[in-house]
Design an enzyme around this catalytic site. Structure first.
Site, PDB file in Angstrom:
ATOM      1  CE  LYS A 111      -4.529  -1.473   1.696  1.00  0.00           C
ATOM      2  NZ  LYS A 111      -5.298  -1.396   2.613  1.00  0.00           N
ATOM      3  CE  LYS A 193      -6.543  -7.739  -0.901  1.00  0.00           C
ATOM      4  NZ  LYS A 193      -7.830  -7.489  -0.046  1.00  0.00           N
ATOM      5  CE  LYS A 196     -14.475  -3.311   2.003  1.00  0.00           C
ATOM      6  NZ  LYS A 196     -13.550  -3.092   3.102  1.00  0.00           N
TER       7      LYS A 196
HETATM    8  P1  ATP Z   1      -8.955  -2.792   0.704  1.00  0.00           P
HETATM    9  O1  ATP Z   1      -8.651  -3.001  -0.739  1.00  0.00           O
HETATM   10  O2  ATP Z   1      -9.489  -1.225   1.091  1.00  0.00           O
HETATM   11  O3  ATP Z   1      -7.791  -3.287   1.368  1.00  0.00           O
HETATM   12  P2  ATP Z   1     -10.233  -5.103   1.098  1.00  0.00           P
HETATM   13  O4  ATP Z   1     -11.185  -5.716  -0.101  1.00  0.00           O
HETATM   14  O5  ATP Z   1      -9.056  -5.785   1.341  1.00  0.00           O
HETATM   15  O6  ATP Z   1     -10.093  -3.543   1.088  1.00  0.00           O
HETATM   16  P3  ATP Z   1     -10.931  -5.457   4.035  1.00  0.00           P
HETATM   17  O7  ATP Z   1     -11.839  -4.583   4.644  1.00  0.00           O
HETATM   18  O8  ATP Z   1      -9.612  -4.913   4.094  1.00  0.00           O
HETATM   19  O9  ATP Z   1     -11.345  -5.447   2.330  1.00  0.00           O
HETATM   20  O10 ATP Z   1     -11.142  -6.763   4.347  1.00  0.00           O
HETATM   21  C1  ATP Z   1     -12.266  -7.286   4.997  1.00  0.00           C
HETATM   22  C2  ATP Z   1     -12.270  -8.866   4.877  1.00  0.00           C
HETATM   23  O11 ATP Z   1     -12.372  -9.510   3.691  1.00  0.00           O
HETATM   24  C3  ATP Z   1     -10.793  -9.394   5.575  1.00  0.00           C
HETATM   25  O12 ATP Z   1     -11.052 -10.575   6.436  1.00  0.00           O
HETATM   26  C4  ATP Z   1      -9.865  -9.789   4.374  1.00  0.00           C
HETATM   27  O13 ATP Z   1      -9.246 -10.886   4.685  1.00  0.00           O
HETATM   28  C5  ATP Z   1     -11.105 -10.415   3.390  1.00  0.00           C
HETATM   29  N1  ATP Z   1     -10.790 -10.228   2.069  1.00  0.00           N
HETATM   30  C6  ATP Z   1     -10.660  -8.969   1.625  1.00  0.00           C
HETATM   31  N2  ATP Z   1     -10.131  -9.260   0.051  1.00  0.00           N
HETATM   32  C7  ATP Z   1     -10.480 -10.523  -0.125  1.00  0.00           C
HETATM   33  C8  ATP Z   1     -10.334 -11.549  -1.199  1.00  0.00           C
HETATM   34  N3  ATP Z   1      -9.950 -10.880  -2.664  1.00  0.00           N
HETATM   35  N4  ATP Z   1     -10.699 -12.811  -0.959  1.00  0.00           N
HETATM   36  C9  ATP Z   1     -11.044 -13.426  -0.141  1.00  0.00           C
HETATM   37  N5  ATP Z   1     -11.048 -12.655   1.232  1.00  0.00           N
HETATM   38  C10 ATP Z   1     -10.608 -11.063   1.239  1.00  0.00           C
END
Ligand code: ATP
Ligand code: LTN
Length: 332
Positions: A111, A193, A196
């Site tokens: 990040k 992956k 968000k």
């Molecule tokens: P950002 O992109 O802002 O980091 P994020 O999509 O990683 O956001 P988080 O709020 O950080 O979302 O994560 C919430 C939960 O979702 C965590 O338990 C994380 O491990 C899970 N998670 C996030 N992305 C994935 C993915 N692509 N596949 C499976 N689990 C995920």
């Protein structure tokens, strides 16, 4: 009863990866555990946010988690900043955690490489997360694969605190990573992956609030390969197909053989994409409807969040007060 703690950031639209990697597993295990689920708004501040948008997204995420099946009678659902112990205790943990432990974190490296100016909070983010977990003496932390390293750091911090102050003060938590859905990849490029932060890029993510038509369109555009074979495979060139099959498997709960059998008559990847889109659309329809109802009743949402905050505070504040005493502070 085992105690579970997990968190999710209110940083935009929650997507299929968040749901299959985390939220679905929180919902499914609710009856068997004592659960704390936290909307980690303080974590969101580690990258710049629009204040009104953050406020909206925080309440929208609460509504979405309830719509996904988090039951306030079985689980404590709350907003992190409503429980002061998180910020207060994180400072105490800052003062016992070596800098090198934080600089090693993969997520920080990824990040921070993407930003021109890196905020201090982005580096100390895993300390705040460690506090979330250990101030509740959680045994288990259900998260997607990307958070495993942070839970391991949490264990190191807890162990080092226990060792230094020579008493088993914090419970050492375990990451719980799902067997399927732990790492849902982006539909526009299965090497990264689903995330968000990229969820608004066309064709990258399935957001839980997407209309059926949009979901179908995103799946139809999903990157696959130039072959025809519908198989589970770790080969890099099959990552797109593997991702689609993994999503189908996680959504339907079927085993690998049955998943492959469902696509035995597929005429190509087109049929696979439509098949996956259909099960996802069916799964999300009732969630979207429930979300709509909850967003129409803000008073009820606030009432539920206030109950959650009271319950969480009753656990975390005494723990942080005790920690202050152990560290030599005068606690009134
Ligand atoms: P950002 O992109 O802002 O980091 P994020 O999509 O990683 O956001 P988080 O709020 O950080 O979302 O994560 C919430 C939960 O979702 C965590 O338990 C994380 O491990 C899970 N998670 C996030 N992305 C994935 C993915 N692509 N596949 C499976 N689990 C995920
Ligand atoms: N860092 C996590 C969110 C998070 C969390 C937690 C997860 C904050 N505190 C405590 C589990 C337990 C993320 O970005 N997904």
């Amino acid at each position: 009863m085992k105690r579970v703690f997990s968190g999710i950031q209110p940083t935009g639209n929650i997507h299929l990866g968040n749901y299959l990697g985390a939220v679905k597993n929180w919902v499914d295990a609710q009856d068997k555990k004592e659960n704390f689920f936290c909307i980690v708004d303080l974590h969101s501040l580690t990258v710049p946010q629009d204040p009104d948008e953050l406020r909206f997204q925080t309440r929208a995420l609460a509504a979405m988690l309830l719509a996904c099946g988090i039951d306030p009678d079985k689980s404590t659902l709350f907003i992190q900043s409503h429980v002061k112990a998180h910020a207060e205790g994180a400072w105490l943990l800052n003062c016992v955690t070596p800098l090198g432990w934080l600089q090693r974190m993969t997520q920080f490296k990824d990040k921070s490489a993407k930003q021109e100016s890196v905020l201090t909070g982005l580096l100390t983010y895993p300390i705040l997360m460690a506090g979330d977990i250990i101030f509740y003496d959680a045994d288990e932390v259900p998260v997607g694969d990307d958070q495993k390293q942070h839970v391991e750091l949490t264990r190191d911090i807890a162990q080092s605190f226990n060792g230094r102050f020579s008493q088993p003060f914090f419970t050492i938590p375990k990451p719980i990573i799902p067997v399927v859905g732990a790492r849902v990849m982006g539909l526009d490029g299965p090497a990264a992956k689903m995330s968000k932060s990229s969820a608004d890029k066309r064709g990258h993510a399935i957001r839980l609030l997407d209309e059926p038509k949009e979901i179908m369109r995103s799946f139809k555009r999903a990157v696959t390969d130039s072959g025809r074979e519908i198989i589970f495979s770790d080969a890099p060139e099959k990552a797109g197909v593997n991702n689609l099959l993994g999503i189908y498997k996680a959504v339907t709960g079927k085993n690998k053989e049955d998943v492959i059998a469902d696509f035995a008559n597929a005429r190509g990847y087109g049929d696979l994409k439509v098949g996956v889109a259909e099960v996802v659309i069916d799964m999300l329809a009732p969630i979207r409807a429930k979300y709509g109802q909850l967003m129409e009743d803000p008073a009820e949402l606030d009432r539920l969040l206030a109950i959650g905050a009271t319950q969480a505070n009753a656990v975390a504040q005494p723990k942080v007060d005790e920690m202050k005493r152990i560290m030599g502070l005068v606690v009134p």
